[in-house]
Design a protein around this motif. Structure first.
Motif, PDB file in Angstrom:
ATOM      1  N   THR A  45      34.278 -37.679  76.494  1.00  0.00           N
ATOM      2  CA  THR A  45      34.221 -37.590  75.033  1.00  0.00           C
ATOM      3  C   THR A  45      35.418 -38.315  74.451  1.00  0.00           C
ATOM      4  O   THR A  45      36.554 -38.092  74.871  1.00  0.00           O
ATOM      5  CB  THR A  45      34.232 -36.127  74.559  1.00  0.00           C
ATOM      6  N   CYS A  46      35.147 -39.192  73.474  1.00  0.00           N
ATOM      7  CA  CYS A  46      36.209 -39.853  72.720  1.00  0.00           C
ATOM      8  C   CYS A  46      36.259 -39.258  71.322  1.00  0.00           C
ATOM      9  O   CYS A  46      35.218 -39.098  70.679  1.00  0.00           O
ATOM     10  CB  CYS A  46      35.950 -41.361  72.624  1.00  0.00           C
ATOM     11  N   VAL A  47      37.457 -38.935  70.844  1.00  0.00           N
ATOM     12  CA  VAL A  47      37.654 -38.412  69.502  1.00  0.00           C
ATOM     13  C   VAL A  47      38.575 -39.349  68.737  1.00  0.00           C
ATOM     14  O   VAL A  47      39.628 -39.745  69.237  1.00  0.00           O
ATOM     15  CB  VAL A  47      38.225 -36.977  69.519  1.00  0.00           C
ATOM     16  N   PHE A  48      38.166 -39.740  67.544  1.00  0.00           N
ATOM     17  CA  PHE A  48      38.979 -40.573  66.666  1.00  0.00           C
ATOM     18  C   PHE A  48      39.015 -39.905  65.298  1.00  0.00           C
ATOM     19  O   PHE A  48      37.981 -39.441  64.801  1.00  0.00           O
ATOM     20  CB  PHE A  48      38.397 -41.985  66.558  1.00  0.00           C
ATOM     21  N   PHE A  49      40.208 -39.871  64.697  1.00  0.00           N
ATOM     22  CA  PHE A  49      40.336 -39.154  63.433  1.00  0.00           C
ATOM     23  C   PHE A  49      41.314 -39.876  62.526  1.00  0.00           C
ATOM     24  O   PHE A  49      42.253 -40.544  62.982  1.00  0.00           O
ATOM     25  CB  PHE A  49      40.791 -37.704  63.672  1.00  0.00           C
ATOM     26  N   TRP A  97      32.384 -39.361  70.071  1.00  0.00           N
ATOM     27  CA  TRP A  97      31.455 -40.191  70.844  1.00  0.00           C
ATOM     28  C   TRP A  97      31.465 -39.624  72.241  1.00  0.00           C
ATOM     29  O   TRP A  97      32.526 -39.525  72.871  1.00  0.00           O
ATOM     30  CB  TRP A  97      31.931 -41.627  70.821  1.00  0.00           C
ATOM     31  N   ALA A  98      30.313 -39.217  72.734  1.00  0.00           N
ATOM     32  CA  ALA A  98      30.286 -38.519  74.006  1.00  0.00           C
ATOM     33  C   ALA A  98      29.159 -39.037  74.872  1.00  0.00           C
ATOM     34  O   ALA A  98      28.106 -39.453  74.381  1.00  0.00           O
ATOM     35  CB  ALA A  98      30.130 -37.012  73.786  1.00  0.00           C
ATOM     36  N   GLY A  99      29.391 -39.008  76.191  1.00  0.00           N
ATOM     37  CA  GLY A  99      28.388 -39.519  77.104  1.00  0.00           C
ATOM     38  C   GLY A  99      28.262 -38.694  78.367  1.00  0.00           C
ATOM     39  O   GLY A  99      29.228 -38.102  78.854  1.00  0.00           O
ATOM     40  N   ILE A 100      27.050 -38.652  78.876  1.00  0.00           N
ATOM     41  CA  ILE A 100      26.769 -38.134  80.205  1.00  0.00           C
ATOM     42  C   ILE A 100      26.641 -39.349  81.105  1.00  0.00           C
ATOM     43  O   ILE A 100      25.779 -40.203  80.905  1.00  0.00           O
ATOM     44  CB  ILE A 100      25.483 -37.290  80.212  1.00  0.00           C
TER      45      ILE A 100
END
Length: 401
Positions: A45-49, A97-100
Motif C-alpha cells: 500500500t502506498c499512501v500520499f497526503f 494505492w494498494a495492490g495484491i
C-alpha cells in the motif's frame, strides 16, 4: 525483512479522501480499499497526503493500519495529490494505492542519512532473491533536504545495477523537518524510505522529461566536469548560437528561459529517439572561452543535443511515451503510480489534471495514484537519475508468462 507474497490474483485499487480529520480520512480510504479488493488485505500500500496532514501523519497512518493491515505501507507527503484522472494541487487530500501482488517479494528499506559517509558506506541493498520474474524495481521516496539522492543512486548502481528505481522527493514543505515519510508503523522527517519489488510482477517505467530536441546532434570534443568547451570541434557557445538562430521567433522566446541539453545514454544506437537522452539544465555560458555549463558531468565523445521545454512539448512527450509503453505491454496494465514535478500541473499546462488524466486515459482500466514531487526519480537507459520538471510513471501488469 523481505516478505514473499503467495500466489493469488494480481489486482489494485485506489481511494481518496478530503476529510480534514486525519483519523476520518484514514478510515475512509482504508475501508474503500478493502471494498475495492474484495475484503482482502493488500500486500503493498502506498499512501500520499497533502501538507495539511504532516503534523498528524502518525494519526493518519495509524487509522489506515488499524483497518487495512497491509504487509507493507509506504509513502510520503506531497505538494499535491493524484488519484485516478484527478490532481489535487492545493486541496487537502489523502490517497491510498494498494495492490495484491502474486508471487512477489517485498523488501522494505530505510536509510536515515543521519551520518552521510557512514550510511553510504554501510548501505546494504537487498541481495537478489533468486526468484523468476522481471527485473526488480525499487520504489523510493525521500526528503529533499536531508537525502543525498544522487549518492544513494550511485551506491545502488555499484551494488545492484539490475535494479530500476522510480519515485520522488516529498513535497509541500519549505524547510527541513516539514516533510513526512512513511514506512509501516514508522513516521520520519528525514532520509529515505523504499520498497524493493521482485518476482512475478512486470513494472514498466516511463520517464517523460517534457522536452523535444532541436537542431543537430553534436559530439563533445572537449569538456571538463560540467563545462563543455567544444562541440564537433567548434566552440560550444558558437554551436549553441547557430542552433538558436535556426529557431522560429516563438521557439526563441521559449529558449531564452527553457533551453536544455540532452545527454545520450547509449552511444551504440544507430538512431536516437525520445527517452534516449538524459535532459539537464544549461546553467551558464562564458563568452571569453566559448564554453557552456551544464547541470551534470559531461564526457568527451558523448553525443548531445539541445532541447526545448514548454507545455506543448511536455504534453506531446508524455502522450507519445505513454502510448509506446501501452503498445509494448503484452498484457493490460492494472495499476500505475505517477510522480509528477510540482513545476508541472497547472503551472506548466495552464489547467488541472494534465498528467493524471493522460495516464488514466492511456491505461483506462488501471488504478492510478501518485503525488507532486520536488524531484522525480526514474531510469534513463540503464541508469537511475534524479530529474526535474518530469513525470515519472510506474505501470504494473502481469508478467509475460
Amino acid at each position: 525483512m523481505a516478505i514473499t507474497v503467495p500466489k493469488t490474483t494480481l489486482r489494485f485499487a485506489t481511494a481518496v479522501s478530503h476529510a480534514l480529520s486525519p483519523e476520518e480520512a484514514g478510515e475512509q480510504v482504508a475501508r474503500a480499499i478493502l471494498e475495492g479488493l474484495g475484503g482482502v488485505a493488500p500486500d503493498l500500500t502506498c499512501v500520499f497526503f497533502s501538507g495539511h496532514f504532516t503534523e498528524k501523519a502518525d494519526a493518519l497512518t495509524a487509522s489506515i493500519r488499524r483497518i487495512l493491515r497491509s504487509a507493507v505501507l509506504i509513502g510520503c507527503s506531497g505538494e499535491g495529490i493524484i488519484e485516478g484522472g484527478q490532481e489535487y494541487e492545493e486541496a487537502p487530500a489523502v490517497v491510498l494505492w494498494a495492490g495484491i501482488l502474486p508471487g512477489t517479494t517485498l523488501t522494505p528499506i530505510r536509510m536515515p542519512f543521519d551520518n552521510l559517509e557512514r550510511d553510504l558506506n554501510e548501505a546494504s541493498w537487498p541481495e537478489p532473491d533468486g526468484r523468476d520474474g522481471t527485473a526488480p524495481v525499487l520504489l523510493m521516496f525521500a526528503d529533499p533536504f536531508t537525502t543525498p539522492v544522487k549518492d544513494a543512486l550511485a551506491s545502488l548502481a555499484d551494488e545492484r545495477p539490475d535494479i530500476r528505481t522510480v519515485g520522488g522527493l516529498a513535497g509541500g514543505g519549505r524547510e527541513p523537518g516539514e516533510h513526512r515519510l512513511v514506512l509501516n508503523e514508522g513516521i520520519f522527517d528525514r532520509g529515505m524510505v523504499g520498497c524493493l519489488l521482485s518476482g512475478a510482477v512486470r513494472v514498466s517505467t516511463i520517464i517523460s522529461q517534457g522536452c523535444r530536441p532541436i537542431g543537430e546532434r553534436f559530439i563533445v570534443t572537449r569538456s571538463e566536469h560540467n563545462m563543455i568547451y567544444e562541440l564537433g570541434g567548434q566552440p560550444a557557445l558558437e554551436q549553441l548560437q547557430q542552433t538558436f538562430d535556426t529557431l522560429t521567433p516563438h521557439e526563441q522566446r521559449v529558449a531564452r528561459h527553457a533551453l536544455h541539453l540532452g545527454l545520450a545514454m547509449n552511444e551504440h544506437r544507430d538512431r536516437f529517439d525520445r527517452g534516449d537522452f538524459l535532459v539537464r539544465n544549461l546553467i551558464g555560458a562564458d563568452r571569453t572561452t566559448g564554453s557552456i555549463a551544464v547541470g551534470d558531468t559531461v564526457q568527451e565523445g558523448q553525443t548531445v543535443q539541445f532541447h526545448l521545454r514548454d507545455a506543448e512539448s511536455a504534453s506531446e512527450d508524455l502522450s507519445v511515451l505513454l502510448d509506446r509503453a501501452r503498445r509494448n505491454l503484452p498484457k493490460p496494465a492494472l495499476g500505475a503510480l505517477v510522480f509528477s514535478c510540482c513545476g508541472r500541473g497547472h503551472h506548466m499546462f495552464g489547467r488541472l489534471h494534465h498528467d493524471a488524466a493522460s495516464v488514466q486515459h492511456c491505461f483506462a482500466e488501471s488504478a492510478v495514484a501518485g503525488f507532486f514531487c520536488q524531484g522525480e526519480i526514474g531510469p534513463v537507459g540503464t541508469q537511475n537519475f534524479l530529474h526535474g520538471y518530469t513525470a515519472s510513471v510506474a505501470v504494473f501488469a502481469e508478467p509475460d508468462s
